[in-house]
Write a protein that holds these residues in place. Structure first.
Motif, PDB file in Angstrom:
ATOM      1  N   LYS A   1       1.130  12.799  -7.538  1.00  0.00           N
ATOM      2  CA  LYS A   1       1.457  14.203  -7.316  1.00  0.00           C
ATOM      3  C   LYS A   1       1.575  14.564  -5.837  1.00  0.00           C
ATOM      4  CE  LYS A   1      -0.811  15.602 -11.618  1.00  0.00           C
ATOM      5  NZ  LYS A   1      -1.949  16.357 -12.225  1.00  0.00           N
ATOM      6  N   SER A   2       0.803  13.890  -4.988  1.00  0.00           N
ATOM      7  CA  SER A   2       0.801  14.255  -3.574  1.00  0.00           C
ATOM      8  C   SER A   2       1.615  13.315  -2.684  1.00  0.00           C
ATOM      9  CB  SER A   2      -0.641  14.320  -3.050  1.00  0.00           C
ATOM     10  OG  SER A   2      -1.296  13.069  -3.219  1.00  0.00           O
TER      11      SER A   2
ATOM     12  N   GLY B   1       0.811  -1.216   0.000  1.00  0.00           N
ATOM     13  CA  GLY B   1       0.000   0.000   0.000  1.00  0.00           C
ATOM     14  C   GLY B   1       0.835   1.252   0.000  1.00  0.00           C
ATOM     15  N   SER B   2       1.849   1.291   0.871  1.00  0.00           N
ATOM     16  CA  SER B   2       2.666   2.498   0.989  1.00  0.00           C
ATOM     17  C   SER B   2       3.682   2.620  -0.133  1.00  0.00           C
ATOM     18  CB  SER B   2       3.399   2.509   2.336  1.00  0.00           C
ATOM     19  OG  SER B   2       4.241   1.370   2.459  1.00  0.00           O
ATOM     20  N   GLN B   3       4.244   1.499  -0.582  1.00  0.00           N
ATOM     21  CA  GLN B   3       5.359   1.555  -1.521  1.00  0.00           C
ATOM     22  C   GLN B   3       4.931   1.534  -2.988  1.00  0.00           C
ATOM     23  OE1 GLN B   3       6.811   2.246   1.573  1.00  0.00           O
ATOM     24  NE2 GLN B   3       8.453   2.104   0.078  1.00  0.00           N
ATOM     25  N   VAL B   4       3.740   1.002  -3.276  1.00  0.00           N
ATOM     26  CA  VAL B   4       3.307   0.872  -4.675  1.00  0.00           C
ATOM     27  C   VAL B   4       1.960   1.550  -4.943  1.00  0.00           C
ATOM     28  CG1 VAL B   4       2.468  -0.801  -6.372  1.00  0.00           C
ATOM     29  CG2 VAL B   4       4.640  -1.198  -5.214  1.00  0.00           C
ATOM     30  N   LEU B   5       0.960   1.239  -4.109  1.00  0.00           N
ATOM     31  CA  LEU B   5      -0.382   1.745  -4.399  1.00  0.00           C
ATOM     32  C   LEU B   5      -0.479   3.261  -4.269  1.00  0.00           C
ATOM     33  CD1 LEU B   5      -2.651  -0.984  -2.756  1.00  0.00           C
ATOM     34  CD2 LEU B   5      -1.570  -0.935  -5.009  1.00  0.00           C
ATOM     35  N   LEU B   6       0.084   3.827  -3.214  1.00  0.00           N
ATOM     36  CA  LEU B   6       0.035   5.288  -3.054  1.00  0.00           C
ATOM     37  C   LEU B   6       0.727   6.018  -4.198  1.00  0.00           C
ATOM     38  CD1 LEU B   6       0.499   6.060   0.761  1.00  0.00           C
ATOM     39  CD2 LEU B   6      -1.497   6.512  -0.661  1.00  0.00           C
ATOM     40  N   PRO B   7       1.969   5.646  -4.551  1.00  0.00           N
ATOM     41  CA  PRO B   7       2.607   6.329  -5.683  1.00  0.00           C
ATOM     42  C   PRO B   7       1.848   6.165  -6.999  1.00  0.00           C
ATOM     43  CG  PRO B   7       4.247   5.193  -4.374  1.00  0.00           C
ATOM     44  CD  PRO B   7       2.903   4.739  -3.869  1.00  0.00           C
ATOM     45  N   ALA B   8       1.132   5.043  -7.159  1.00  0.00           N
ATOM     46  CA  ALA B   8       0.362   4.835  -8.383  1.00  0.00           C
ATOM     47  C   ALA B   8      -0.925   5.649  -8.383  1.00  0.00           C
ATOM     48  CB  ALA B   8       0.035   3.353  -8.556  1.00  0.00           C
ATOM     49  N   LEU B   9      -1.599   5.704  -7.232  1.00  0.00           N
ATOM     50  CA  LEU B   9      -2.883   6.390  -7.132  1.00  0.00           C
ATOM     51  C   LEU B   9      -2.749   7.903  -6.954  1.00  0.00           C
ATOM     52  CD1 LEU B   9      -4.776   3.876  -4.846  1.00  0.00           C
ATOM     53  CD2 LEU B   9      -5.593   4.636  -7.075  1.00  0.00           C
ATOM     54  N   GLN B  10      -1.714   8.312  -6.219  1.00  0.00           N
ATOM     55  CA  GLN B  10      -1.527   9.739  -5.912  1.00  0.00           C
ATOM     56  C   GLN B  10      -0.101  10.182  -6.229  1.00  0.00           C
ATOM     57  OE1 GLN B  10      -2.986   9.038  -1.746  1.00  0.00           O
ATOM     58  NE2 GLN B  10      -4.321  10.784  -2.186  1.00  0.00           N
TER      59      GLN B  10
ATOM     60  N   MET C   1      -5.955   9.949  -7.961  1.00  0.00           N
ATOM     61  CA  MET C   1      -6.534  10.887  -6.998  1.00  0.00           C
ATOM     62  C   MET C   1      -5.581  12.051  -6.803  1.00  0.00           C
ATOM     63  SD  MET C   1      -8.090   8.253  -4.159  1.00  0.00           S
ATOM     64  CE  MET C   1      -6.498   7.596  -3.749  1.00  0.00           C
ATOM     65  N   PRO C   2      -6.085  13.194  -6.290  1.00  0.00           N
ATOM     66  CA  PRO C   2      -5.227  14.369  -6.061  1.00  0.00           C
ATOM     67  C   PRO C   2      -4.112  14.055  -5.065  1.00  0.00           C
ATOM     68  CG  PRO C   2      -7.558  14.964  -5.921  1.00  0.00           C
ATOM     69  CD  PRO C   2      -7.506  13.472  -5.984  1.00  0.00           C
TER      70      PRO C   2
END
Length: 283
Positions: free
Chosen positions: A62-63, A51-60, A282-283
């Protein structure tokens, strides 16, 4: 749990204490950023999750204050199976049954998850994409955590869920949930009757699997990387570490630094492509 299991085994291999420091918040981004900004000497390292290493950078992109490659990769620790489940009384006896219902009644079914940047949400999204269906092929219903995700299926508040095995093993053993598939390459030893995604004809879903990875700050000193990689080799043979994994549904799968970076990079590519095609950014 993965961090504490590792720390106990690593202490004997290193001959010095290994302290677990919880840095919760922002779906793991706070802890990841803390390590990214630490000195690259091998003393502050991260047990990161998908979640922290792949999903967040893929989904967000820019932020999120880092990208998947902004770390020094040391080793993969273990895999955490994801299992797609329904209520025992559900009419869906297989993943094909669920696929047919989604195709014939788009938007009528629903599934539970614990947030947009989680495997519980993106697993169904990847399933929909494999069926050439839109992201709203089923209504997503958010809950606070994996246990609530599972309970929503038991209470029939939702039609299905794809959740971490660790949140459902007891419920599956007790017959309170019925598994349709596991995303692991091989069948699960404790649930040998559950087919794999590949056996069910949905090999794409093998990309949906939880894992823990050991990483350090960018440009971590090569000697420190080598030292930690050697520790992981020793840990991988430690019976207590192996038993600790089993207690939370983990499958030991220690990889070298090079293999780990390739594995995580491939995982990111799958989700980045899904996010782009499904318009989930997402933003």
């Amino acid at each position: 749990m993965a961090a504490r299991n590792l720390s106990a085994a690593a202490q004997s291999a290193l001959g010095q204490p290994v302290v677990v420091l919880n840095k919760a918040g922002a779906n793991g981004a706070i802890g990841s950023t803390f390590v990214k900004d630490s000195p690259p000497d091998g003393y502050n390292i991260l047990v990161g999750r998908i979640g922290s290493q792949v999903l967040l950078p893929a989904l967000q992109p820019k932020s999120t204050p880092y990208q998947w490659k902004d770390f020094t990769y040391i080793g993969l620790l273990e895999l955490n199976p994801v299992v797609c489940v329904v209520h025992p009384e559900s009419a869906f006896k297989s993943l094909d049954d669920l696929a047919k219902a989604l195709k014939s009644n788009p938007g009528k079914l629903n599934y539970s998850h614990s947030g947009p940047a989680t495997v519980q949400n993106l697993a169904p999204q990847l399933f929909f994409a494999s069926l050439n269906l839109k992201p709203d092929a089923a209504t997503n219903v958010p809950y606070k955590g994996g246990n609530e995700v599972a309970m929503a299926v038991i209470t029939k508040d939702v039609d299905f869920a794809c959740n971490n095995l660790s949140s459902m093993a007891g419920l599956l053993s007790g017959g309170k949930l019925r598994a349709l598939i596991t995303t692991t390459p091989q069948r699960l030893a404790q649930f040998p009757d559950v087919p794999t995604a590949r056996e069910a004809g949905y090999a794409q879903l093998e990309a949906v699997i939880g894992w823990s990875v050991l990483v350090g700050p960018p440009k971590m000193h090569p000697d420190a990387v080598k030292k930690w990689a050697e520790v992981l080799k020793q840990v991988s043979q430690n019976p207590k570490w192996i038993a600790g994994n089993a207690s939370f549904g983990g499958i030991p799968n220690v990889l070298s630094p090079e293999e780990t970076e390739k594995y995580v990079g491939n995982s990111f590519a799958v989700y980045a492509d899904l996010v782009r095609k499904a318009g989930l950014e997402m933003p």
